[in-house]
Scaffold this motif. Structure first.
Motif, PDB file in Angstrom:
ATOM      1  N   TRP A 378       0.838  -1.185   0.000  1.00  8.78           N
ATOM      2  CA  TRP A 378       0.000   0.000   0.000  1.00  8.78           C
ATOM      3  C   TRP A 378       0.879   1.243   0.000  1.00  8.78           C
ATOM      4  O   TRP A 378       1.987   1.240   0.536  1.00  8.78           O
ATOM      5  CB  TRP A 378      -0.875   0.043   1.259  1.00  8.78           C
ATOM      6  CG  TRP A 378      -1.659  -1.212   1.460  1.00  8.78           C
ATOM      7  CD1 TRP A 378      -2.941  -1.456   1.074  1.00  8.78           C
ATOM      8  CD2 TRP A 378      -1.210  -2.403   2.103  1.00  8.78           C
ATOM      9  NE1 TRP A 378      -3.327  -2.731   1.418  1.00  8.78           N
ATOM     10  CE2 TRP A 378      -2.279  -3.342   2.055  1.00  8.78           C
ATOM     11  CE3 TRP A 378      -0.008  -2.809   2.690  1.00  8.78           C
ATOM     12  CZ2 TRP A 378      -2.181  -4.619   2.578  1.00  8.78           C
ATOM     13  CZ3 TRP A 378       0.084  -4.073   3.212  1.00  8.78           C
ATOM     14  CH2 TRP A 378      -0.996  -4.975   3.166  1.00  8.78           C
ATOM     15  N   ALA A 396      -3.580   3.692  -0.705  1.00  2.26           N
ATOM     16  CA  ALA A 396      -3.828   3.256  -2.083  1.00  2.26           C
ATOM     17  C   ALA A 396      -3.213   1.882  -2.253  1.00  2.26           C
ATOM     18  O   ALA A 396      -2.064   1.653  -1.865  1.00  2.26           O
ATOM     19  CB  ALA A 396      -3.218   4.229  -3.081  1.00  2.26           C
ATOM     20  N   LEU A 397      -3.985   0.953  -2.805  1.00  2.00           N
ATOM     21  CA  LEU A 397      -3.477  -0.397  -3.007  1.00  2.00           C
ATOM     22  C   LEU A 397      -2.406  -0.412  -4.091  1.00  2.00           C
ATOM     23  O   LEU A 397      -2.474   0.344  -5.066  1.00  2.00           O
ATOM     24  CB  LEU A 397      -4.616  -1.337  -3.395  1.00  2.00           C
ATOM     25  CG  LEU A 397      -5.755  -1.489  -2.378  1.00  2.00           C
ATOM     26  CD1 LEU A 397      -6.839  -2.384  -2.958  1.00  2.00           C
ATOM     27  CD2 LEU A 397      -5.242  -2.058  -1.075  1.00  2.00           C
ATOM     28  N   SER A 400      -3.763  -0.894  -7.459  1.00  2.16           N
ATOM     29  CA  SER A 400      -4.374   0.300  -8.033  1.00  2.16           C
ATOM     30  C   SER A 400      -3.327   1.190  -8.686  1.00  2.16           C
ATOM     31  O   SER A 400      -3.583   1.818  -9.720  1.00  2.16           O
ATOM     32  CB  SER A 400      -5.123   1.092  -6.953  1.00  2.16           C
ATOM     33  OG  SER A 400      -5.633   2.300  -7.460  1.00  2.16           O
ATOM     34  N   SER A 407      -6.361   5.231  -7.381  1.00  2.00           N
ATOM     35  CA  SER A 407      -7.220   5.958  -6.435  1.00  2.00           C
ATOM     36  C   SER A 407      -6.991   5.426  -5.035  1.00  2.00           C
ATOM     37  O   SER A 407      -6.479   4.324  -4.836  1.00  2.00           O
ATOM     38  CB  SER A 407      -8.699   5.794  -6.816  1.00  2.00           C
ATOM     39  OG  SER A 407      -9.081   4.418  -6.762  1.00  2.00           O
ATOM     40  N   VAL A 409      -8.404   4.049  -1.352  1.00  2.00           N
ATOM     41  CA  VAL A 409      -9.495   3.141  -1.003  1.00  2.00           C
ATOM     42  C   VAL A 409     -10.683   3.952  -0.516  1.00  2.00           C
ATOM     43  O   VAL A 409     -10.571   5.128  -0.143  1.00  2.00           O
ATOM     44  CB  VAL A 409      -9.046   2.135   0.070  1.00  2.00           C
ATOM     45  CG1 VAL A 409      -7.919   1.269  -0.449  1.00  2.00           C
ATOM     46  CG2 VAL A 409      -8.630   2.849   1.341  1.00  2.00           C
ATOM     47  N   ALA A 410     -11.838   3.299  -0.501  1.00  2.00           N
ATOM     48  CA  ALA A 410     -13.088   4.019  -0.234  1.00  2.00           C
ATOM     49  C   ALA A 410     -13.149   4.580   1.176  1.00  2.00           C
ATOM     50  O   ALA A 410     -13.674   5.667   1.406  1.00  2.00           O
ATOM     51  CB  ALA A 410     -14.272   3.096  -0.490  1.00  2.00           C
ATOM     52  N   THR A 470      -8.411  -3.102   2.155  1.00  2.00           N
ATOM     53  CA  THR A 470      -8.901  -3.444   0.815  1.00  2.00           C
ATOM     54  C   THR A 470      -9.601  -2.226   0.245  1.00  2.00           C
ATOM     55  O   THR A 470      -9.619  -1.151   0.860  1.00  2.00           O
ATOM     56  CB  THR A 470      -9.882  -4.622   0.876  1.00  2.00           C
ATOM     57  OG1 THR A 470     -11.044  -4.210   1.619  1.00  2.00           O
ATOM     58  CG2 THR A 470      -9.258  -5.834   1.557  1.00  2.00           C
ATOM     59  N   ASP A 471     -10.223  -2.402  -0.926  1.00  2.00           N
ATOM     60  CA  ASP A 471     -10.950  -1.287  -1.523  1.00  2.00           C
ATOM     61  C   ASP A 471     -12.082  -0.797  -0.636  1.00  2.00           C
ATOM     62  O   ASP A 471     -12.499   0.358  -0.724  1.00  2.00           O
ATOM     63  CB  ASP A 471     -11.514  -1.702  -2.888  1.00  2.00           C
ATOM     64  CG  ASP A 471     -10.435  -1.687  -3.954  1.00  2.00           C
ATOM     65  OD1 ASP A 471      -9.474  -0.916  -3.802  1.00  2.00           O
ATOM     66  OD2 ASP A 471     -10.545  -2.455  -4.920  1.00  2.00           O
TER      67      ASP A 471
END
Length: 749
Positions: A378, A396-397, A400, A407, A409-410, A470-471
């Motif tokens: 990450w 951010a992963l 990604s 982007s 993560v949420a 995670t996302d």
């Protein structure tokens, strides 16, 4: 006188004389010598008969009328056709009687012989001085061929032929010839080039070598050449080789992209029958390997290919994948040996690697290496929280970041403290054990540290705090195993500004200090040894979980430097050699690794167990290189680039990123710093700085809701890459500036 009278007188005188003669008495009559002469054909005798009649000569049989008396017959030697002939008279003395015949026979026979010598010399060889010696001290040099020696006394003659280096000789009759009178003997001397043996020891050919040729070329003493095929190492023998000097050569061998060549050798056969050796050692020339790497990575990833030779030093080369899932590079100029090829593919964070090496023996110049995902991680971005708001820890992963539009993560926010107590500046880092460290400044740098939020602190979280991101799940650490290091003490540095770890796990922290009246604290460095941190971690793992991390006063060391080089210390980075680079208000200083002695007292930790010892007084470090910044510089972060041997820095006020090179002699001595061309596009308030696995820079801007994380790709100049923006969906108090960046990775099982 009267003529008539004269004629009468003459006639009368003649008559008187005749009368007187008739009246004188006569002598005895002559006798006859019957001389018989015998001589070989072509020989002209030379015979003298001496006696009362004087000397008479004869060269053939004759009847000689001689006065009576004793005569001696002498036959002189004569020469004919290279021989000497002697005559013998029998009898040699005779008595000639009047009117009688006496006989004598003269016989001529050869008394000498001849010897003809034939001399045979190879082209280019001069007469070595052949001589013939014999009876009576005879000696004669042979200067031509054939050469005939005449009128030789009968007997044995010796032919002497000197040795000629490199040649063998043959002398007829073992060097002795017998000369017989009346006969022509012959002898011969023949010189021929000597023969020997050359053994060529061949080495260095590869095991699967195609056939090549080993050749002898005579360079002195003749023009002989000979070749033999060979495909394996070992001796190659040439027999019956003429004497002389030879160049021994081996034809080049091509195997794959590798040419094997051998330096010429020299061999000399000086004498007939000699044996000698020569060595031909084949050496592999350079080879090339075109390596194809395949896997699930994306275009733009960094390929790192290592070719490990069967003997020697591994060679590593990098390239960029030009397509999804595949990339290739060519390693040229490699020593021509067998290799084992392995590969890594580095994205910003994730690592793809080959499970093992792929053999690339000579002849296989295009190996393919498959890679699979070995570790992932990450990118963390730490927000610059307001005094009454929350700081953000965004993630951010790694997967990604492999896409063109990465982007966060949420779930973005992490709020370790209640609103209103959050420090103003946040820095993050990970230690070698992947513990997550969050350094936070106190609420007010002008107020003394009284404990809690009034003190600067570093929060420490276990790897389990973020490995589940995670996302749909952001950074949400728990209290189990976590703790807070109180960094501020009375009389010691305050307002911590950056942190970094050595490869051994020691934590170094910069502190800007304070000049506020009543709260003056100097700037400098703090150090927490790996042993002290490990003790704190172990203590907390046995403590029941708490809603918030337990505050610990972990044993620390405190360092200052003379000359104000650490005043307002604000950023730090370690280089590949372990030296520490510190940026202060006006300077960048290098502190050698040998001076970084992070001591540990070895006592306990805990709220009521402050381990600071009586010797924990300020210590002094002395930089070995001090570079002065240009006026107005406002460095916020540093990152060392081992690939370019340089420091990268962000300038907060200028909104730029620039390079400080050390190769080519730049910045090698103290003085005004030399920098590269700054990159300024879209970098308002450039703050956080990070160098990822593939050598790209990531820059965080402290631009409120418009803050971003910008990728920059080093080359001749910096080129903008991808951008991470804080999504508009985030709450307003979470859309704040990004002051620190960090990468965490975990290995896959």
């Amino acid at each position: 006188m009267n003529p008539k009278r004269t004629s009468w007188l003459l006639a009368a005188s003649a008559s008187l004389l005749l009368l007187l003669a008739a009246c004188t008495p006569s002598g005895p009559a002559n006798g006859t010598l019957a001389l018989t002469v015998s001589a070989p054909s072509g020989v002209t005798p030379n015979i003298t008969v001496s006696g009362p009649s004087g000397n008479s000569s004869a060269n053939a049989s004759a009847n000689l009328s001689l006065k009576p008396g004793t005569y001696t017959i002498t036959a002189a030697n004569v020469q004919s056709n290279g021989y000497t002939y002697g005559g013998t008279a029998s009898p040699a003395t005779v008595v000639v009687q009047s009117s009688k015949t006496v006989a004598s026979t003269v016989t001529y026979a050869a008394t000498t012989g001849k010897l003809t010598i034939t001399l045979s010399l190879p082209t280019g060889v001069s007469n070595p001085g052949v001589t013939v010696s014999g009876p009576g001290g005879f000696s004669q040099s042979i200067t031509t061929s054939p050469q005939t020696l005449t009128n030789l006394a009968p007997g044995d003659y010796t032919i002497t032929a000197p040795d000629v280096p490199g040649y063998k000789k043959a002398v007829s009759g073992g060097g002795t010839v017998t000369v017989i009178a009346g006969q022509e003997a012959s002898g011969s001397v023949a010189y021929t080039q000597g023969l020997g043996t050359i053994t060529v020891n061949v080495s260095g050919l590869p095991p699967s070598s195609p056939q090549t040729q080993i050749t002898l070329t005579q360079t002195a003493g003749g023009s002989y050449t000979a070749s033999q095929p060979v495909s394996t190492n070992g001796p190659v023998t040439f027999n019956d080789v003429p004497t002389g000097t030879y160049t021994v050569s081996g034809a080049a061998v091509a195997l794959g992209s590798v040419n094997y060549t051998a330096a010429n050798a020299t061999a000399t056969l000086a004498n007939d029958g000699d044996s000698t050796t020569a060595a031909l050692t084949y050496v592999a020339g350079t080879r090339s390997l075109t390596v194809t790497v395949t896997g699930a990575f994306k275009a733009g990833a960094k390929l790192v290919v290592t070719a490990t030779p069967s003997s020697g030093t591994p060679v590593t080369q990098t390239a960029t994948a030009t397509a999804n899932g595949t990339g290739s590079l060519t390693l040229s100029g490699l020593p021509g040996v067998d290799y084992t090829v392995s590969a890594q593919v580095l994205t910003a964070i994730d690592t793809y690697a080959s499970a093992g090496g792929v053999p690339a023996p000579i002849g296989n110049d295009t190996p393919s290496v498959p890679v699979t995902l070995q570790s992932e991680g990450w990118l963390f971005a730490a927000g610059n929280g307001k005094l009454a708001g929350d700081e953000n820890i965004l993630a951010a992963l790694g997967s990604s970041l492999e896409t063109p539009t990465p982007s966060f993560v949420a779930d973005p926010a992490f709020t370790p403290d209640a609103p209103g107590t959050t420090p103003a500046i946040v820095r993050v880092a990970l230690d070698p054990a992947n513990y997550f460290y969050i350094a936070r400044q106190r609420i007010s740098s002008s107020a003394p540290c009284l404990g809690g939020a009034s003190c600067d602190a570093i929060e420490v979280y276990t790897p389990a705090s973020y490995t589940g991101i995670t996302d749909g799940s952001g950074f949400a650490p728990t209290g189990n195993g976590s703790f807070t290091i109180v960094t501020s003490y009375s009389g010691q540095p305050a307002t911590i500004s950056d942190l970094a770890f050595t490869s051994g796990g020691d934590l170094w922290v910069t502190a800007r200090g304070s000049t506020a009246p009543g709260a003056e604290q100097p700037g400098g460095l703090l150090c927490y040894s790996q042993a002290a941190l490990t003790q704190a971690k172990n203590a907390q793992l046995t403590t029941p979980p708490n809603p918030n991390p337990t505050q610990l006063q972990v044993y620390q060391r405190y360092y200052t430097a003379a000359g104000g080089v650490l005043d307002d210390a604000r950023a730090l980075a370690f280089d590949a050699a372990g030296n520490l680079w510190v940026a202060s208000a006006t300077k960048i200083s290098r502190i050698p690794a040998s001076a970084l002695t992070c001591k540990y007292q070895g006592t306990g930790v805990g709220d009521g167990n402050d381990p600071r010892a009586s010797d924990n007084a300020p210590e002094t470090v002395t930089p070995d290189l001090v570079l002065t910044l240009p006026p107005g510089a406002d460095i916020f972060s540093l990152a060392f680039d081992p690939n370019r041997n340089s420091l990268w820095a962000t300038d907060y006020t200028a909104g730029s990123v620039f390079e400080i090179p050390f190769s080519g002699g730049a910045n090698a001595t103290s003085g005004l710093i030399t920098t590269g061309t700054p990159f300024t596009t879209g970098l308002t308030k450039a703050a956080g700085l990070l160098l990822d696995k593939q050598g790209h820079l990531w820059v965080g801007t402290d631009n409120g809701a418009s803050s971003t994380v910008q990728e920059l790709i080093p080359g001749t100049t910096l080129t903008a890459g991808r951008t991470l923006a804080i999504p508009a969906s985030y709450p307003a108090d979470q859309r704040v500036g990004i002051t620190s960046l960090a990468i965490a990775t975990k290995a896959l099982p």
